[in-house]
Design a protein around this motif. Sequence first.
Motif, PDB file in Angstrom:
ATOM      1  N   GLU B 242      -2.116   0.635   4.864  1.00 29.47           N
ATOM      2  CA  GLU B 242      -1.946   1.698   3.957  1.00 29.47           C
ATOM      3  C   GLU B 242      -1.546   0.997   2.635  1.00 29.47           C
ATOM      4  O   GLU B 242      -0.745   0.207   2.398  1.00 29.47           O
ATOM      5  CB  GLU B 242      -0.840   2.690   4.077  1.00 29.47           C
ATOM      6  N   PRO B 243      -2.402   1.192   1.610  1.00 27.37           N
ATOM      7  CA  PRO B 243      -2.169   0.391   0.197  1.00 27.37           C
ATOM      8  C   PRO B 243      -1.128   1.158  -0.661  1.00 27.37           C
ATOM      9  O   PRO B 243      -0.816   0.583  -1.700  1.00 27.37           O
ATOM     10  CB  PRO B 243      -3.588   0.512  -0.605  1.00 27.37           C
ATOM     11  N   ALA B 244      -0.704   2.440  -0.429  1.00 27.34           N
ATOM     12  CA  ALA B 244       0.268   3.220  -1.429  1.00 27.34           C
ATOM     13  C   ALA B 244       1.464   2.747  -1.548  1.00 27.34           C
ATOM     14  O   ALA B 244       1.995   2.965  -2.583  1.00 27.34           O
ATOM     15  CB  ALA B 244      -0.067   4.567  -0.959  1.00 27.34           C
ATOM     16  N   THR B 245       1.952   1.965  -0.429  1.00 28.85           N
ATOM     17  CA  THR B 245       3.269   1.366  -0.704  1.00 28.85           C
ATOM     18  C   THR B 245       3.030  -0.332  -0.408  1.00 28.85           C
ATOM     19  O   THR B 245       2.441  -0.653   0.083  1.00 28.85           O
ATOM     20  CB  THR B 245       4.193   1.869   0.411  1.00 28.85           C
ATOM     21  N   ARG B 246       3.929  -0.922  -1.244  1.00 28.48           N
ATOM     22  CA  ARG B 246       4.017  -2.271  -0.744  1.00 28.48           C
ATOM     23  C   ARG B 246       3.905  -2.747   0.723  1.00 28.48           C
ATOM     24  O   ARG B 246       3.021  -3.574   1.035  1.00 28.48           O
ATOM     25  CB  ARG B 246       5.211  -2.919  -1.658  1.00 28.48           C
TER      26      ARG B 246
ATOM     27  N   ARG D 207      -2.528  13.564  10.046  1.00 23.38           N
ATOM     28  CA  ARG D 207      -3.390  12.241   9.589  1.00 23.38           C
ATOM     29  C   ARG D 207      -3.753  11.425  10.755  1.00 23.38           C
ATOM     30  O   ARG D 207      -3.365  11.323  11.805  1.00 23.38           O
ATOM     31  CB  ARG D 207      -2.052  11.612   8.913  1.00 23.38           C
ATOM     32  N   THR D 212      -5.555   6.372   5.432  1.00 22.02           N
ATOM     33  CA  THR D 212      -4.624   6.235   4.147  1.00 22.02           C
ATOM     34  C   THR D 212      -4.138   7.510   3.741  1.00 22.02           C
ATOM     35  O   THR D 212      -4.879   8.323   4.158  1.00 22.02           O
ATOM     36  CB  THR D 212      -5.505   5.582   3.149  1.00 22.02           C
ATOM     37  N   LEU D 213      -3.235   7.688   3.007  1.00 24.79           N
ATOM     38  CA  LEU D 213      -2.940   8.785   2.517  1.00 24.79           C
ATOM     39  C   LEU D 213      -3.944   9.349   1.784  1.00 24.79           C
ATOM     40  O   LEU D 213      -4.290  10.615   1.640  1.00 24.79           O
ATOM     41  CB  LEU D 213      -1.619   8.760   1.693  1.00 24.79           C
ATOM     42  N   SER D 252       7.817   6.790   4.534  1.00 22.18           N
ATOM     43  CA  SER D 252       7.507   7.074   3.300  1.00 22.18           C
ATOM     44  C   SER D 252       6.578   7.796   2.746  1.00 22.18           C
ATOM     45  O   SER D 252       6.212   8.260   1.502  1.00 22.18           O
ATOM     46  CB  SER D 252       7.375   5.533   2.484  1.00 22.18           C
ATOM     47  N   LEU D 256       5.853  10.248  -0.583  1.00 23.31           N
ATOM     48  CA  LEU D 256       4.498  10.092  -1.391  1.00 23.31           C
ATOM     49  C   LEU D 256       3.358  11.143  -1.373  1.00 23.31           C
ATOM     50  O   LEU D 256       2.874  11.656  -2.544  1.00 23.31           O
ATOM     51  CB  LEU D 256       3.737   8.947  -0.778  1.00 23.31           C
TER      52      LEU D 256
END
Lengths: 341, 341, 341, 341
Positions: B242-246, D207, D212-213, D252, D256
Amino acid sequence: MVIILKKSHDKAQLDSLISWLKSKNFECHLSSGTSQTILGLIGDTSVLDIDLLKAMDIVGDVKRILEPYKNVNRRFHPDDTVIEVGGSKIGGGNFGVMAGPCSVESAEQIIGIAEKVKAAGANFLRGGAYKPRSSPYSFQGLRDKGIEMLLEAKKATGLPIVTEIMDISQLQYFDDIDVIQVGTRNMQNFELLKELGKCRKPILLKRGMSATLEELLMSAEYISAGGNTEIILCERGIRTFEPATRNTLDISAVPLLKKLSHLPVIVDPSHATGKASLVKSMCLAAAASGADGLMIEVHNDPAHAWSDGQQSLTPDEFKSTMDAVKHIWSFCFDALKEKSN
Amino acid sequence: MVIILKKSHDKAQLDSLISWLKSKNFECHLSSGTSQTILGLIGDTSVLDIDLLKAMDIVGDVKRILEPYKNVNRRFHPDDTVIEVGGSKIGGGNFGVMAGPCSVESAEQIIGIAEKVKAAGANFLRGGAYKPRSSPYSFQGLRDKGIEMLLEAKKATGLPIVTEIMDISQLQYFDDIDVIQVGTRNMQNFELLKELGKCRKPILLKRGMSATLEELLMSAEYISAGGNTEIILCERGIRTFEPATRNTLDISAVPLLKKLSHLPVIVDPSHATGKASLVKSMCLAAAASGADGLMIEVHNDPAHAWSDGQQSLTPDEFKSTMDAVKHIWSFCFDALKEKSN
Amino acid sequence: MVIILKKSHDKAQLDSLISWLKSKNFECHLSSGTSQTILGLIGDTSVLDIDLLKAMDIVGDVKRILEPYKNVNRRFHPDDTVIEVGGSKIGGGNFGVMAGPCSVESAEQIIGIAEKVKAAGANFLRGGAYKPRSSPYSFQGLRDKGIEMLLEAKKATGLPIVTEIMDISQLQYFDDIDVIQVGTRNMQNFELLKELGKCRKPILLKRGMSATLEELLMSAEYISAGGNTEIILCERGIRTFEPATRNTLDISAVPLLKKLSHLPVIVDPSHATGKASLVKSMCLAAAASGADGLMIEVHNDPAHAWSDGQQSLTPDEFKSTMDAVKHIWSFCFDALKEKSN
Amino acid sequence: MVIILKKSHDKAQLDSLISWLKSKNFECHLSSGTSQTILGLIGDTSVLDIDLLKAMDIVGDVKRILEPYKNVNRRFHPDDTVIEVGGSKIGGGNFGVMAGPCSVESAEQIIGIAEKVKAAGANFLRGGAYKPRSSPYSFQGLRDKGIEMLLEAKKATGLPIVTEIMDISQLQYFDDIDVIQVGTRNMQNFELLKELGKCRKPILLKRGMSATLEELLMSAEYISAGGNTEIILCERGIRTFEPATRNTLDISAVPLLKKLSHLPVIVDPSHATGKASLVKSMCLAAAASGADGLMIEVHNDPAHAWSDGQQSLTPDEFKSTMDAVKHIWSFCFDALKEKSN
């Protein structure tokens, strides 16, 4: 580098950001639209702290366009780096094979294996003296005694030695070691990398098991920033969701690393798969993909190895693997050069 | 432990394996069927090298049943470990909050933040003196000067200090530091862990960014095997697609670690998410899940922080977060105890 | 299968579990030790619901020893499956190459590409009529019109056709299609798999982007349970943390799948990497690893392709790739057979 | 959107690209530097095919700045979507709880559970009639008979029904179902999503286990592009390297998704963890993080459930969980609103 400004940015803050960037010798190009404003930056952005920019009030996001590494970047150093040690070469059309046991167990064992892997075509001897083990109750390696045994094997066979360092304090024992290996768990041990940057001997840098290629190249940049440019990169499998192999060999890392960097790239199929039965096919795949070499675990008696026996080849299996690899490597290396991209 | 034999195993080899195991004080139970034979092992298998077994000729696979760690295993130590330092406690019903800047920048800065986080409810001051940065061109921390500034802040506020060590050689500067932090990149720096096992002060052990919970507990076992049983575990996000969080905060690690081990478990939402806007909700989630504490980055001026500004809270945001966390923590802690499983 | 009982299990419950298992024709072997009791199960455990066992009061954990698939398991079907369609073969020593554009765009386009890939050595034509696109605003394929164009290309060149189905309702258009492809997003669309189990034509089953090898084989088992045993497995890259490639090609899946199953295994380097510049090296790696074939995107004008142009080869690049692959494939296939494991 | 041109781009090709983009109503901003040239694009880039651009000869890379979804984007629809069905609400300050068994087993069972979960505070009844199972030999659900039993339970309790669809052909049985669930394996079953876009009842979109989101939101965009804007998003755990839980709950994702979209977001801790003993703590964590609801598996007799018993709560455990969740939810929801970011 492109800075995307927040919708509601303050004009004064923007002016201040632009003059700060200009003072650092960047050209700035502003594009304002109805729904977004972006600031294009031209200059050496490898010195800019991207996190600092992202934290600024008026900044929504920052996107890097150029790679953050310089010394190890093929863009600035188009020619292949060739590493030569004790008559053995890796890179630029030279295929290097590092073979030997996971752990050094005795002088007899390591000399015996060294002779066999040399006869089968290896041009480096690998063997673990300092061993990173996930359990404190597992065998931890013969340590400095193991280093001495490796040097005996070097004397006996002439093969240059590759062995792993786990801590700066061990560096004192590495004077006569030919190539110092940094293991997957230490790829981002930055204090160790800085210290190795001061050495003047080749470093074999293994990819961290969850490191991106960019992070691997940044760790190489750490070493080269200290003045040591003799670095060999090693793909050794990454951690994924798949339980059938110890790690997942990222074979496309080979052509990608060679495109991004001028450093030689080798593959370690023993640790990547954790299974001896997969090593031969993965050696062939690595050679076919354009790798500059291989690192392979070989043990005279895998069933009684002190560590990682299940992934070790016997000397006979190693010989058969080497024969096959040599048959295809140079053909593939040339075939891949043909294609201009 | 269960050993699954290969279909075509040799009787003599099997007898030899069984007598070897018996000589190591294991009870062996053999189950032979038409399509498979399995060997059940009863005894302390944490001392057995599973890789060695797997490599044996007659062995098809080995499945562990008991955990490979002992000292840190709740199975053998049912009571919560409580860590107390300078009057601040963590574990066993005590909620510990470590707050402060990513990097120490000056004595004024660190003292100023220390006062503010103390007022808002933190009972430990965190701050980075030695900084692991992925680029050699980024700010590397004030190092031993930073340690001195942290100690000044301790003197000024009475808060015990938590700060990261990156290499054994730095240990000489940690005499007056209260809690030594091992960062995510050093979770499997085994030489460092062994050295910290000789210390007699609490160690904050952060989970490696791609470490399993078992690996984290094995690293804690390294420290405790040296005699230091004061260990705080820290979940700080794992690497995923997942790239949305670090990173991805693995919140279920909290109840799982507390079930597997008696050690206190805290959460670092700042590094887990990399985004200040997510920190408050993740602090609430951590407190609700039964965590024993939090580690939070707080900076007086995040937009001008020398590192990681985008994930830092302002002192006001920290105060508001603490107020909310304290409101729910003890209720959730008690509610989770109710349920017996 | 091994059932690990909870420490405090009830004797009456255990007796009841054992008699239930015996009534289902399992042999039970009980091993009781001081710290744990395990129950070994001998019999066809593929029909046992492991989740049901795990949920039982007295059960702590369950560990499977045999694979949960039967029809597609090499253990019970040692000989390679060979699939033959329209004179083209895959498996058992036959290398199959499926090439063509991501999307069918017009009859002229698909016939033109078909002729070129046939001349270069492809023995199947691939082309997308129904296109799974992540955005509803992207081109969705020519659908049944595309199928017609593929059949025109088949008439013109004699190449058998491989194309993707996205929903059961589309099956009516696949009467003259030679191989039906199940895409990565539908690998666990079980209703579709059941329906394809009733077909009597080969199914190309692509690995889900986050599917384990066991899950892939269970999906193949779904098709074969319906009576359709002509299944080709395809490794097409898995999702990992590495952002440099669209997916990560799991090259060790090739020898592993071939060990676990008798079905042919091919590789799709175009989707695995998402980058045309990596396709040639990955084709060579796949051939070297023992794959039974390749699936490659080829477009006459990649820069103007309606989808996935950046990963397509030109016909010339495809020719050069085929020439190299053919040079090494049969040598590697034989070299890998040598090794007995 | 920013287009990064190749170093050696052709002036004529660039002019042609710019006029093509202008013809599509984009504003173009060109920034030329010594080492790179970038083209900034202002306009509705959600309709541009990024892959097509990347494939162009002169294009080195393309970086998106705005999200590729519109209908479900909070940027364009700042107010929370509230979904109301049969008197039960989710979103915009309304907490929705969907509870019930993994599989419907009989009318008595589902009515019995429905009464208990209603009494404990659930406002929706969940239950599986069509069951996606990874083995063809596992129980596949009661299918249309299961739907009938769910409707009986609705009649008996008044609870609106949520149940999963696996294929378009099943839609005929969903007329009286209140919320149609799309499971994790079908999140990118685009044909199904398009069909559901034509429905006029709420869709619960889970999901994908490796989505990914952004991909989740693009799948929601598929449904909304068909005119159905009543969509509930559900985080249910993602696939990672950690074997201790079935999946890793990405907590998270809650804040988001709520920042990126106006749609309600719920959490399914039963599937995320796969362990009943973790469900209560994860429900608390989800409520604390600002989720709009929960989906929880509850079974009257988990040890004898026909599927997924090991992750089901008993009615008593569910009641205790609901009591705790309700105690903290509204406090946390309000506390998170305070913070402006």
